[in-house]
Design a protein around this motif. Structure first.
Motif, PDB file in Angstrom:
ATOM      1  N   ASP A   1       0.813  -1.204   0.000  1.00 60.26           N
ATOM      2  CA  ASP A   1       0.000   0.000   0.000  1.00 60.26           C
ATOM      3  C   ASP A   1       0.853   1.262   0.000  1.00 60.26           C
ATOM      4  O   ASP A   1       0.413   2.317  -0.413  1.00 60.26           O
TER       5      ASP A   1
ATOM      6  N   ASP B   1     -11.472   3.381   8.756  1.00 62.20           N
ATOM      7  CA  ASP B   1     -11.503   4.637   7.998  1.00 62.20           C
ATOM      8  C   ASP B   1     -12.306   5.707   8.737  1.00 62.20           C
ATOM      9  O   ASP B   1     -11.897   6.872   8.807  1.00 62.20           O
TER      10      ASP B   1
ATOM     11  N   ARG C   1     -11.050  -2.784  -0.591  1.00 58.71           N
ATOM     12  CA  ARG C   1     -11.607  -1.471  -0.968  1.00 58.71           C
ATOM     13  C   ARG C   1     -12.505  -1.569  -2.198  1.00 58.71           C
ATOM     14  O   ARG C   1     -13.546  -0.916  -2.271  1.00 58.71           O
TER      15      ARG C   1
ATOM     16  N   LYS D   1      -4.878   8.416   4.478  1.00 63.09           N
ATOM     17  CA  LYS D   1      -3.673   7.658   4.818  1.00 63.09           C
ATOM     18  C   LYS D   1      -2.503   8.588   5.101  1.00 63.09           C
ATOM     19  O   LYS D   1      -1.727   8.360   6.038  1.00 63.09           O
TER      20      LYS D   1
ATOM     21  N   LYS E   1      -4.791  -0.012   2.944  1.00 59.92           N
ATOM     22  CA  LYS E   1      -5.696   0.273   1.831  1.00 59.92           C
ATOM     23  C   LYS E   1      -5.630  -0.890   0.849  1.00 59.92           C
ATOM     24  O   LYS E   1      -5.218  -0.751  -0.302  1.00 59.92           O
TER      25      LYS E   1
ATOM     26  N   TYR F   1     -12.000  -2.694   7.923  1.00 57.73           N
ATOM     27  CA  TYR F   1     -11.559  -1.654   6.984  1.00 57.73           C
ATOM     28  C   TYR F   1     -12.471  -0.433   7.072  1.00 57.73           C
ATOM     29  O   TYR F   1     -12.006   0.705   7.195  1.00 57.73           O
TER      30      TYR F   1
ATOM     31  N   SER G   1      -6.549  -3.139  -1.854  1.00 59.95           N
ATOM     32  CA  SER G   1      -7.439  -2.908  -2.996  1.00 59.95           C
ATOM     33  C   SER G   1      -8.507  -3.991  -3.125  1.00 59.95           C
ATOM     34  O   SER G   1      -9.626  -3.716  -3.565  1.00 59.95           O
TER      35      SER G   1
ATOM     36  N   SER H   1      -4.437  12.950   1.838  1.00 59.25           N
ATOM     37  CA  SER H   1      -5.311  11.780   1.843  1.00 59.25           C
ATOM     38  C   SER H   1      -5.504  11.350   3.288  1.00 59.25           C
ATOM     39  O   SER H   1      -4.773  11.789   4.185  1.00 59.25           O
TER      40      SER H   1
END
Length: 287
Positions: free
Chosen positions: A72, A273, A254, A236, A249, A269, A251, A234
């Protein structure tokens, strides 16, 4: 009978050269082994923390796992790391080895509109009206002729984190109608919804359900004001800058199917966030 004397032959020049070459190679291998020795414990330690559990590769060697989990952070995957690498490489490696921010409080996933209204009524009664906020939806990719196209589904999940101990996931894609009280929270200017890029979440909720969000706090803008910067932050990036922690993150999570029943990885997840939005606000507010 004449006595026969025993005489050992001296090694030839070729034999001595071969032995010398073997010794040199052995010394080279020893040096190479030292050069490729494991990183110091503070750089290569991988604990049995949520970092390992989220990676899902417990059979991988520690150094391998260190770099595999840094995907990531755009760190190239390698099988080994030399101690004598450049300063830039070492900085990247040690940064990738920072602990992951993972929400470890109670996560309540709600898929019934009546239950959602009950929970939202309780949230509206709270004196503290700061909520970490985020949304998720399914993206479908199709290949047409020579290119790929994507299509967004309706907003499937709304995350509200009220504290480090509890986060609510409203799985609106499972509900027959959008919960009235959840709509009230989102449209209330008195309840602050905290996140990065929240204007995008607001616009999509408007398109999907006709909800006019108010009380939104974009943490990227707040960070630039507080930190006297002009960055395009961002979520992150803010977590890394303010807390020196990484934000996973993945993928595959996500871009997964948020409309079906959520699996444990999706729940963590989504909650993390929203939780990140809450603690970033609190940190920036304290500076």
């Amino acid at each position: 009978m004449a006595a026969v004397s025993e005489r050992k032959e001296l090694p030839s020049l070729t034999t001595r050269t071969q032995q010398t070459g073997q010794s040199t190679r052995a010394a080279d291998l020893s040096c190479e082994a030292k050069r490729l020795r494991k990183l110091p414990r503070w750089m290569s330690h991988v604990s049995t923390s949520p970092v390992t559990l989220l990676a899902g590769d417990s059979d991988v060697q520690p150094q391998r796992r260190l770099l595999t989990m840094s995907n990531d952070a755009a760190i190239p995957s390698e099988t080994s790391v030399c101690v004598g690498t450049s300063a830039t490489s070492v900085t990247s490696i040690t940064q990738s080895n920072k602990s992951l921010l993972v929400f470890d409080g109670a996560i309540e996933c709600i898929s019934n509109a009546a239950e959602a209204d009950f929970v939202c009524e309780e949230i509206l009664r709270r004196k503290n009206r700061l909520l970490g906020f985020d949304t998720e939806w399914k993206v479908t990719f199709t290949h047409a002729h020579t290119h790929w196209t994507s299509a967004e589904g309706l907003t499937a999940l709304v995350q509200l984190c009220i504290s480090s101990k509890r986060c609510y996931l409203f799985h609106v894609s499972s509900m027959k109608k959008f919960p009235c009280k959840l709509k009230e929270i989102l449209e209330s200017p008195a309840v602050l919804k905290l996140g990065v890029g929240v204007s995008g979440d607001s616009a999509k909720l408007d398109r999907d359900y006709g909800i006019q969000c108010h009380g939104l706090v974009d943490l990227s803008l707040m960070a630039n004001e507080v930190l006297k910067s002009s960055e395009s932050w961002s979520l992150k990036g803010l977590v890394l800058h303010l807390f020196h922690l990484n934000l996973a993150k993945n993928s595959s999570v996500r871009m997964g199917n948020w409309e079906s029943d959520l699996d444990p990885d999706q729940k963590v997840y989504a909650a993390t966030d929203a939780f990140a939005g809450l603690i970033i606000y609190q940190k920036l507010h304290s500076l």
